[in-house]
Scaffold this motif. Structure first.
Motif, PDB file in Angstrom:
ATOM      1  N   ARG A 281       2.105  -9.708 150.538  1.00 20.73           N
ATOM      2  CA  ARG A 281       3.010  -8.489 150.429  1.00 20.73           C
ATOM      3  C   ARG A 281       4.563  -8.813 150.277  1.00 20.73           C
ATOM      4  N   PRO A 282       5.044  -9.717 151.002  1.00 27.15           N
ATOM      5  CA  PRO A 282       6.317  -9.889 150.959  1.00 27.15           C
ATOM      6  C   PRO A 282       6.757 -10.456 149.658  1.00 27.15           C
ATOM      7  N   VAL A 283       6.098 -11.552 149.151  1.00 26.51           N
ATOM      8  CA  VAL A 283       6.282 -12.235 147.771  1.00 26.51           C
ATOM      9  C   VAL A 283       5.973 -11.321 146.650  1.00 26.51           C
ATOM     10  N   GLY A 284       4.825 -10.491 146.988  1.00 28.87           N
ATOM     11  CA  GLY A 284       4.448  -9.631 145.905  1.00 28.87           C
ATOM     12  C   GLY A 284       5.329  -8.520 145.613  1.00 28.87           C
ATOM     13  N   ASN A 285       5.883  -8.102 146.543  1.00 28.12           N
ATOM     14  CA  ASN A 285       6.877  -7.012 146.419  1.00 28.12           C
ATOM     15  C   ASN A 285       8.397  -7.433 145.644  1.00 28.12           C
ATOM     16  N   GLN A 286       8.509  -8.597 146.217  1.00 25.67           N
ATOM     17  CA  GLN A 286       9.775  -9.374 145.438  1.00 25.67           C
ATOM     18  C   GLN A 286       9.561  -9.459 143.856  1.00 25.67           C
ATOM     19  N   ASN A 287       8.046  -9.827 143.525  1.00 25.33           N
ATOM     20  CA  ASN A 287       7.876 -10.129 141.999  1.00 25.33           C
ATOM     21  C   ASN A 287       7.544  -8.847 141.384  1.00 25.33           C
ATOM     22  N   ARG A 288       7.387  -7.803 142.128  1.00 23.71           N
ATOM     23  CA  ARG A 288       7.222  -6.377 141.502  1.00 23.71           C
ATOM     24  C   ARG A 288       8.698  -6.037 141.280  1.00 23.71           C
ATOM     25  N   GLN A 289       9.530  -6.237 142.206  1.00 22.48           N
ATOM     26  CA  GLN A 289      10.859  -5.643 141.865  1.00 22.48           C
ATOM     27  C   GLN A 289      11.694  -6.533 140.807  1.00 22.48           C
ATOM     28  N   ALA A 290      11.406  -7.543 141.032  1.00 23.66           N
ATOM     29  CA  ALA A 290      12.020  -8.546 139.656  1.00 23.66           C
ATOM     30  C   ALA A 290      11.331  -8.083 138.546  1.00 23.66           C
ATOM     31  N   THR A 291      10.268  -7.857 138.212  1.00 22.06           N
ATOM     32  CA  THR A 291       9.610  -7.445 137.113  1.00 22.06           C
ATOM     33  C   THR A 291      10.007  -6.225 136.673  1.00 22.06           C
ATOM     34  N   THR A 292      10.218  -5.401 137.505  1.00 24.19           N
ATOM     35  CA  THR A 292      10.727  -3.934 137.200  1.00 24.19           C
ATOM     36  C   THR A 292      11.987  -4.010 136.600  1.00 24.19           C
ATOM     37  N   ASP A 293      13.042  -4.832 137.296  1.00 24.86           N
ATOM     38  CA  ASP A 293      14.513  -5.187 137.099  1.00 24.86           C
ATOM     39  C   ASP A 293      14.525  -5.766 135.504  1.00 24.86           C
ATOM     40  N   LEU A 294      13.530  -6.830 135.329  1.00 30.37           N
ATOM     41  CA  LEU A 294      13.518  -7.317 133.783  1.00 30.37           C
ATOM     42  C   LEU A 294      13.166  -6.351 132.717  1.00 30.37           C
ATOM     43  N   ARG A 295      12.415  -5.429 133.048  1.00 26.38           N
ATOM     44  CA  ARG A 295      12.314  -4.310 132.242  1.00 26.38           C
ATOM     45  C   ARG A 295      13.083  -3.263 132.126  1.00 26.38           C
ATOM     46  N   LYS A 296      14.097  -3.293 132.863  1.00 22.04           N
ATOM     47  CA  LYS A 296      15.077  -2.016 133.129  1.00 22.04           C
ATOM     48  C   LYS A 296      14.592  -0.792 133.163  1.00 22.04           C
ATOM     49  N   SER A 297      13.896  -0.670 134.206  1.00 24.77           N
ATOM     50  CA  SER A 297      13.177   0.497 134.720  1.00 24.77           C
ATOM     51  C   SER A 297      13.804   1.183 135.699  1.00 24.77           C
ATOM     52  N   SER A 298      14.081   2.418 135.786  1.00 27.51           N
ATOM     53  CA  SER A 298      14.671   3.084 136.961  1.00 27.51           C
ATOM     54  C   SER A 298      13.664   3.176 138.031  1.00 27.51           C
ATOM     55  N   LYS A 299      12.475   3.150 137.888  1.00 20.08           N
ATOM     56  CA  LYS A 299      11.492   3.619 138.997  1.00 20.08           C
ATOM     57  C   LYS A 299      10.812   2.063 139.382  1.00 20.08           C
ATOM     58  N   PRO A 300      10.773   2.042 140.632  1.00 21.52           N
ATOM     59  CA  PRO A 300      10.117   0.905 141.098  1.00 21.52           C
ATOM     60  C   PRO A 300       8.572   0.671 140.931  1.00 21.52           C
ATOM     61  N   VAL A 301       8.165   0.754 139.772  1.00 20.65           N
ATOM     62  CA  VAL A 301       6.922   0.967 139.511  1.00 20.65           C
ATOM     63  C   VAL A 301       6.796  -0.014 138.151  1.00 20.65           C
ATOM     64  N   ILE A 302       5.555  -0.815 138.159  1.00 20.45           N
ATOM     65  CA  ILE A 302       5.218  -1.293 136.857  1.00 20.45           C
ATOM     66  C   ILE A 302       4.026  -0.868 135.920  1.00 20.45           C
ATOM     67  N   GLY A 303       3.561   0.306 136.414  1.00 22.19           N
ATOM     68  CA  GLY A 303       2.382   1.024 135.580  1.00 22.19           C
ATOM     69  C   GLY A 303       0.902   0.442 135.842  1.00 22.19           C
ATOM     70  N   TYR A 304       0.132   0.666 135.110  1.00 25.42           N
ATOM     71  CA  TYR A 304      -1.371   0.694 135.239  1.00 25.42           C
ATOM     72  C   TYR A 304      -1.969   0.288 133.670  1.00 25.42           C
ATOM     73  N   SER A 305      -2.843  -0.529 133.805  1.00 23.22           N
ATOM     74  CA  SER A 305      -3.683  -0.715 132.575  1.00 23.22           C
ATOM     75  C   SER A 305      -5.073  -0.180 132.827  1.00 23.22           C
ATOM     76  N   TYR A 306      -5.487   0.126 131.491  1.00 20.35           N
ATOM     77  CA  TYR A 306      -6.494   1.119 131.343  1.00 20.35           C
ATOM     78  C   TYR A 306      -7.870   0.496 130.625  1.00 20.35           C
ATOM     79  N   ILE A 307      -8.968   0.091 131.507  1.00 19.18           N
ATOM     80  CA  ILE A 307     -10.091  -0.730 130.799  1.00 19.18           C
ATOM     81  C   ILE A 307     -11.063   0.318 130.329  1.00 19.18           C
ATOM     82  N   HIS A 308     -11.024   0.378 129.060  1.00 17.98           N
ATOM     83  CA  HIS A 308     -12.036   1.170 128.333  1.00 17.98           C
ATOM     84  C   HIS A 308     -13.228   0.268 128.052  1.00 17.98           C
ATOM     85  N   SER A 309     -14.548   0.995 128.490  1.00 17.19           N
ATOM     86  CA  SER A 309     -15.744   0.016 128.448  1.00 17.19           C
ATOM     87  C   SER A 309     -16.913   1.088 127.770  1.00 17.19           C
ATOM     88  N   ALA A 310     -17.761   0.518 127.171  1.00 12.69           N
ATOM     89  CA  ALA A 310     -18.874   0.902 126.603  1.00 12.69           C
ATOM     90  C   ALA A 310     -20.013  -0.146 127.091  1.00 12.69           C
TER      91      ALA A 310
END
Length: 327
Positions: free
Chosen positions: A158-187
């Motif tokens: 969690r400590p390093v994961g939170n740092q990576n999360r924040q760094a990725t958010t800053d890199l993407r210039k987002s104002s919210k501290p989230v990086i979103g979701y992927s949606y796996i569509h399956s049939a």
């Protein structure tokens, strides 16, 4: 049912009858075959009354069981099992029955394993499978959190994961501290379990429609003509445009009852396999790396992975077997 050391099998009983019909006494033939005179007379009597059918094994179940637990008590045992999910050791004291008796009652009514029950309702799960590929295809979406660059908390803590999360958010210039979701569509095809999946950015109707069109083409390349599609009641599947797309291709759109994901169980189980054998199977350092690994997983799943529900064979084998059966 004859056991391997039985003195008489069905074949042996026919030999007994043949020797008796040749004019020899039943007692002499019985002694030769290592059985009692009474047993010899029993089989001769059955043969004279019923013919060859009388030589077959019969059930050892008694015609009447006067000491069997009353039906009302059995019903109460089943009610406690389904309503409260209690085991024999807890149901027994409530009803004043030995735990062994409760277990026999549960076994008789196919309630002895909780895995055979729907946990919310307590009703026995009814398994089904369509007769041919394409008769029914299950479609669903699995929401999965994106992985920050460098790895998420499941991989690096969690400590390093939170740092990576924040760094990725800053890199993407987002104002919210989230990086979103992927949606796996399956049939998933109901009969063969042949599966097709894609990682997409959302679950909107146009995305779901475009996915289905590609999935439909995938099944067509394997010689599968899709007749029905089963989905849950997600907003993208409730849209008229999605149903119209299926109807235009001659496909019937079916939706499950609300809050009954068991009906769509083939693809729900596939989603769990996705998590175990792809999403969480090994550490990923980025979302792109995980997405790229999906193709290898799908190839293994469809062409090499043995599936216990279809006799230990991979889905593609069942597709090919069905193609030979229906051509």
């Amino acid at each position: 049912m004859s056991h391997r050391n039985a003195r008489l099998t069905v074949h042996g009983r026919r030999i007994l009858i043949e020797r008796v019909l040749s004019g020899r006494p039943v007692a002499h033939v019985a002694a030769e075959m290592g059985i009692s005179r009474a047993t010899g007379h029993k089989w001769v009597r059955r043969w004279r009354a019923e013919g060859d059918a009388g030589l077959a094994d019969r059930s050892s179940r008694p015609r009447a069981t006067p000491h069997r637990t009353p039906a009302t008590v059995e019903a109460r045992v089943c009610e406690l099992r389904q309503a409260r999910k209690l085991g024999p050791a807890r149901i027994g004291p409530i009803l004043g029955l030995p735990a062994s008796t409760v277990h026999r009652i549960l076994t008789r009514h196919h309630l002895n394993r909780l895995a055979w029950l729907d946990r919310p309702t307590g009703q026995p799960i009814r398994r089904y499978e369509r007769d041919r590929p394409g008769e029914l295809v299950h479609v669903d979406i699995k929401k999965l959190g994106n992985i920050p660059d460098g790895g998420g908390w499941r991989t690096v803590g969690r400590p390093v994961g939170n740092q990576n999360r924040q760094a990725t958010t800053d890199l993407r210039k987002s104002s919210k501290p989230v990086i979103g979701y992927s949606y796996i569509h399956s049939a998933v095809d109901d009969h063969s379990r042949l599966a097709y999946s894609e990682v997409l950015p959302d679950e909107r109707q146009h995305t779901a429609i475009a996915f289905w069109q590609r999935a439909h083409a995938f099944f067509a390349t394997h010689g599968i003509t899709v007749e029905q599609v089963l989905t849950d009641n997600g907003s993208c599947y409730k849209s008229k445009l999605f149903t119209q797309t299926l109807t235009a291709a001659g496909i019937t759109h079916k939706k499950i009852r609300p809050y009954r994901p068991q009906t769509n169980g083939k693809v729900e189980r596939f989603n769990r396999t996705l998590l175990d054998e792809w999403a969480y199977q090994r550490p990923y350092t980025s979302n792109e790396q995980r997405t790229a690994a999906l193709a290898d997983f799908l190839h293994t799943y469809n062409h090499h992975r043995s599936h216990t529900a279809i006799g230990g064979q991979p889905p593609i084998t069942r597709v090919n077997n069905a193609a030979g059966q229906y051509t």
